[in-house]
Design an enzyme around this catalytic site. Sequence first.
Site, PDB file in Angstrom:
ATOM      1  N   ASP A 291       0.871  -0.988   0.097  1.00 46.62           N
ATOM      2  CA  ASP A 291      -0.143  -0.030  -0.033  1.00 46.62           C
ATOM      3  C   ASP A 291       1.041   0.996  -0.003  1.00 46.62           C
ATOM      4  O   ASP A 291       2.019   1.136  -0.650  1.00 46.62           O
ATOM      5  CB  ASP A 291      -0.918   0.011   1.158  1.00 46.62           C
ATOM      6  CG  ASP A 291      -2.244   0.680   1.095  1.00 46.62           C
ATOM      7  OD1 ASP A 291      -2.087   1.956   0.604  1.00 46.62           O
ATOM      8  OD2 ASP A 291      -3.240   0.112   1.057  1.00 46.62           O
ATOM      9  N   HIS A 325       1.385   1.925  -3.277  1.00 43.53           N
ATOM     10  CA  HIS A 325       0.352   2.657  -3.874  1.00 43.53           C
ATOM     11  C   HIS A 325       0.817   3.927  -4.053  1.00 43.53           C
ATOM     12  O   HIS A 325       1.249   4.671  -5.225  1.00 43.53           O
ATOM     13  CB  HIS A 325      -0.900   2.795  -3.166  1.00 43.53           C
ATOM     14  CG  HIS A 325      -1.662   1.451  -2.989  1.00 43.53           C
ATOM     15  ND1 HIS A 325      -2.655   1.267  -2.507  1.00 43.53           N
ATOM     16  CD2 HIS A 325      -1.171   0.290  -3.584  1.00 43.53           C
ATOM     17  CE1 HIS A 325      -3.143  -0.196  -2.540  1.00 43.53           C
ATOM     18  NE2 HIS A 325      -2.148  -0.649  -3.441  1.00 43.53           N
TER      19      HIS A 325
END
Length: 473
Positions: A291, A325
């Site tokens: 993430d 991300h």
Amino acid sequence: MRNRRQFIQAALVVSGVLTVRGALKGATEPDSEVANAWEQVPKILKRTVPPTFADRDFDIADFGAVGDNSTDCTGAFEKAISACHQAGGGKVVVNPGQYLTGAIVLKSNVNLHLVHGSTIRFTRDTSRYPTVFTRWEGVELMNYSPFIYAFEQENIALTGKGTIDGNADCEHWWPWKGRKDCGWKPGGPSQENDRNRLFEMAEQGIPVEQRVFGQGHYLRPNFIQPYRCKNVLIEDVTLYNSPMWQIHPVLCTNVTVRGLTISSNGPNTDGCDPESCTDVLIENCFFDTGDDCIAVNSGRNADARRVNVPCRNVIVRNCRMQTGHGGVSLGSQCTGGISNVFVENCEMGSRDLWFAIRIKNNAMRGGVVEKIYVRDIDVKAVTTAGVAIDFFYEEGKKGKFSPVARTVYIRNLKTKKSEYALYLRGFKNAPIEEIHLTDCEFNNVAKPNVLENVKDLSLKNVSINGKLLSQPA
């Protein structure tokens, strides 16, 4: 007029308010304002001083720990940390070996030190993580203890060249996310119902002590979480296989995170997420995450409006963000506000990093993200955009609060490949404001910019695919 036409062609998706300075008016970035802002960094660093510890060593082996990867060392860690704390502080030493344990709770004036060749490996037995006061995706609750936890302590550290292994994988912890590509099967345990219930309880104002999850529920614990602590140091260790967010200081002051190697590609395995903290330094770290590599946060929705503590004075420098991300993200847990964030001299990018600089907000959060300063960022490649600000994240317009992103200054950011250079989406009634880019290059960009409801976008010496979008008058 030619420059104006070129810019409008590049900004293919444009709706609502869009004012471009530099390209249209010849205005330049307020350099003196930015220089004054960066002058705050030495002052923040002067306050952000790692704690020091008494010259006393407490070997966990003396308290019954055995590094055979099978003996339960939970009690040994507890005894060693308590003895060190009661003696006035010092170093709890983990010598070479593999030490299996449940939750570890740090106390004031204790440095948990991992010698090279040592591994702390956390058990997969969920009963070894008692229910504690914590924060989960920006909302306070009672949940599984973070694997390494400290509450209202001062002068604590986690240091050394050893390894901390969360022991999570697509058969343990990660399937609770509910992803079919990581072990979850229809009918299996999933966080979805608990997550929705937690957020509902917060919106309803149910007291935190009644928001009880933990055993029998499926909200994964964070890896390392100092909560309401002062003077925190996390240095040099290697982190693997976190169940969820990895370094998560909450409501802390004076936090130093440096020299870490963070490698965990499970769902929501953010690298370092300071939340509602003041005076934070993150430097010389390597991120390979599932993430955001770094996400600066300040709480979520109604619960954050209740706590009402911003995240401010955060310095990120000399880091390498490989996979994840966002390289550096702000939000989406930003309801309490985020300001005075300084990012410099970082290297980012791979085919598995989505964004370089990213701001996430929406009409449920309604937080103010402002005074963000970025310079000297080398981006090899990102899959989506070099710079993204998105008010349509998650709930998007489904809320009654106005999101704010403004006064963002980016200098010398260079990307080698991306889908978009700029991806900026504000609301018509809440435009993104005062975004300044100077001396930036975006190469091998596949699609035109997305610019929706942006007010006062300043571009100075910015090029996309070798074409200059603006230049000084």
